[in-house]
Each structure stands twice: as structure tokens, then as C-alpha cells.
Design an enzyme around this catalytic site. Structure first.
Site, short mmCIF file in Angstrom:
data_model
loop_
_atom_site.label_atom_id
_atom_site.label_comp_id
_atom_site.label_asym_id
_atom_site.label_seq_id
_atom_site.Cartn_x
_atom_site.Cartn_y
_atom_site.Cartn_z
N LEU A 105 44.41 38.25 44.09
CA LEU A 105 43.15 37.50 44.18
C LEU A 105 42.27 38.05 43.07
O LEU A 105 42.36 39.24 42.72
CB LEU A 105 42.47 37.75 45.52
CG LEU A 105 43.11 37.11 46.78
CD1 LEU A 105 42.29 37.46 48.01
CD2 LEU A 105 43.22 35.60 46.63
N ASP A 106 41.38 37.20 42.53
CA ASP A 106 40.45 37.68 41.50
C ASP A 106 39.58 38.79 42.09
O ASP A 106 39.40 38.88 43.30
CB ASP A 106 39.52 36.54 41.06
CG ASP A 106 40.29 35.41 40.39
OD1 ASP A 106 41.41 35.65 39.91
OD2 ASP A 106 39.74 34.29 40.35
N LYS A 107 39.00 39.59 41.20
CA LYS A 107 38.16 40.71 41.63
C LYS A 107 37.02 40.25 42.55
O LYS A 107 36.67 40.92 43.52
CB LYS A 107 37.61 41.40 40.38
CG LYS A 107 36.91 42.69 40.65
CD LYS A 107 36.50 43.33 39.34
CE LYS A 107 35.44 44.39 39.58
NZ LYS A 107 34.86 44.88 38.33
#
Ligand code: URA
Length: 238
Positions: A105-107
Site C-alpha cells: 500500500l502507498d505510504k
């Protein structure tokens, strides 16, 4: 099942280090099939032999599966020079060597990340051929028209010309910044942000709430994780 050293058996289950096993054996606290006097290097069959610590049977789990509710600001990686990773959040009692996030998942995205040391299972859920459904909740910068909503079903075309697989979108909460549920069957880089971007809007917040048929436990606080059993983790493949 292949044989394994007794000390390795304990360390693989995150129960004791090799050094600690030596001490436990010296103190007579470990038995194998009711017998004392074993050594750390003795071989056992983890499934057939009955290993006890202080008289209690020690179960053997070949692999570990953890459901994490990833908070913002944490990267989906095993190590990073400057930023906290999902592995940094695993409490010591749940940690095992070899754990890694099965998917990214993106940050700034929150929600369901699966951590495991089962490389085959991770490969099965990550394989693009498998088309595992991933469900997200997104707050977006403005309401979408019916036509824009329908474009998800038809395979939305991104700014770079990439045509996405048909996806699903439904409105969960109306408003100037509506909350929508999006289901994808593929996972390209920044996919939801790019899909909403292709419609001229922005994703303000994004959370993964389900993988396959396995929902994120709503009681899991951001940053927390819990063990899931193999039979439950299989629901990701449904
Ligand atoms: N889509 C995104 O844009 N980011 C994620 O983290 C997951 C899906």
C-alpha cells in the site's frame, strides 16, 4: 514432514533463542515424547514428535499470517533506511524471521496489509493472473457524475493510455467530498489515485478494507496486527 533441530524448532516459533533452548534443556523444562535429556542439535519431526515446555505441548505452525491495519506514514517494506516499515510495527510476541508484506500500500494509504513468511501463498495472492479482488474506501475531492461512475465498469483509461480492468465503484456517503467504495481486480502503481485523477479529481484518503473475501477486522486499531489462521487466510483467494 522433514526433521528439524530441536533448537531451530523453538526459534522458528519465536519461543526461544538457541541459547535459551540450551538453558531450558539444562533445567529439564523441555521434553520430547515425554523424555528429558535432549540436546539442541537433536532432530525432531515437528508434526509427529510431542515437544513440551514445562509439561505443555508446544504446537508447530509452519507459517504465520498476520492481518495488519497499516497506519499512514509507514512503508510496506521489510526495511528502509529512513522511514518506519510495517515490520517495525509487529510486536515481538508475533514477530518471526522471514515475515514480509504480501503486497504494497502507498505510504499514505491505510488498512489491510497481510504479513506472512509463506512465500508460496504470497505468490498466489500477488499473481496478476489470479485477479484477487481488493476493496478500498476512498474520500474524493468532489462528487462524480453517473457517467464517471459508469466508466469504472467499462475499464477506465488512465492519463498514460493504460486501460484498467473493469472495476466497481459505489457511493457510500454523499457530500462535497464523498466516500466511495472501489473494488479492483488488479494492482497497478497508485492505481486508485490515477483512476480518480483520470476523472479530474483527487483521492483525499484511501483505506484498504478487504482482500478477496477476507475483511479487515474493524476492531483492529491503526498500527495493530493480529494472527489469522490458515483456513481464514484462504478466504483471500475466494
Ligand atoms: N491504489 C492507490 O492509489 N494506492 C494504494 O495504496 C492502493 C491502491
Amino acid at each position: 514432514m522433514p526433521q528439524m533441530r530441536l533448537d531451530k524448532f523453538f526459534s522458528s516459533q519465536n519461543l526461544a533463542t538457541r541459547k535459551e533452548v540450551k538453558e531450558l534443556l539444562k533445567q529439564g523444562r523441555i521434553t520430547v515424547n515425554g523424555q528429558n535429556g535432549n540436546k539442541g542439535e537433536d532432530k525432531i519431526d515437528p508434526q509427529l514428535d510431542e515437544v513440551c515446555l514445562d509439561g505443555k505441548r508446544v504446537g508447530y505452525k509452519k507459517y504465520l499470517y498476520l492481518m495488519m491495519n497499516k497506519p499512514q506514514g509507514v512503508v510496506s517494506a521489510t526495511n528502509d533506511q529512513s522511514q518506519p516499515t510495517v515490520l517495525d510495527l509487529v510486536p515481538p510476541e508475533l514477530f518471526r524471521p522471514g515475515l514480509f508484506p504480501a503486497g504494497r500500500l502507498d505510504k499514505d494509504t491505510t488498512g489491510f496489509v497481510l504479513l506472512t513468511d509463506d512465500g508460496d501463498f504470497a505468490h498466489r495472492i500477488l499473481s496478476p493472473k489470479k485477479h484477487i479482488a481488493k476493496t478500498y474506501h476512498a474520500v474524493i475531492s468532489a462528487p462524480l457524475s453517473e457517467e464517471q461512475m459508469n466508466s469504472f465498469e467499462n475499464g477506465l483509461v488512465l492519463k498514460d493510455g493504460f486501460r484498467c480492468l473493469p472495476a466497481k465503484i459505489r457511493l457510500l456517503k454523499e457530500g462535497e467530498q464523498p466516500l466511495v467504495e472501489i473494488v479492483l481486480w488488479e494492482g497497478k502503481y497508485h492505481q486508485i489515485k490515477r483512476m480518480i485523477g483520470a476523472l479530474g479529481e483527487k483521492v483525499l484518503s484511501l483505506k484498504r478494507v478487504k482482500m478477496g473475501n477476507l475483511p479487515l477486522d474493524p476492531d483492529l486499531e491503526p498500527g495493530a496486527c493480529k494472527e489469522i489462521l490458515h483456513k481464514d487466510v484462504e478466504r483471500i483467494l475466494e
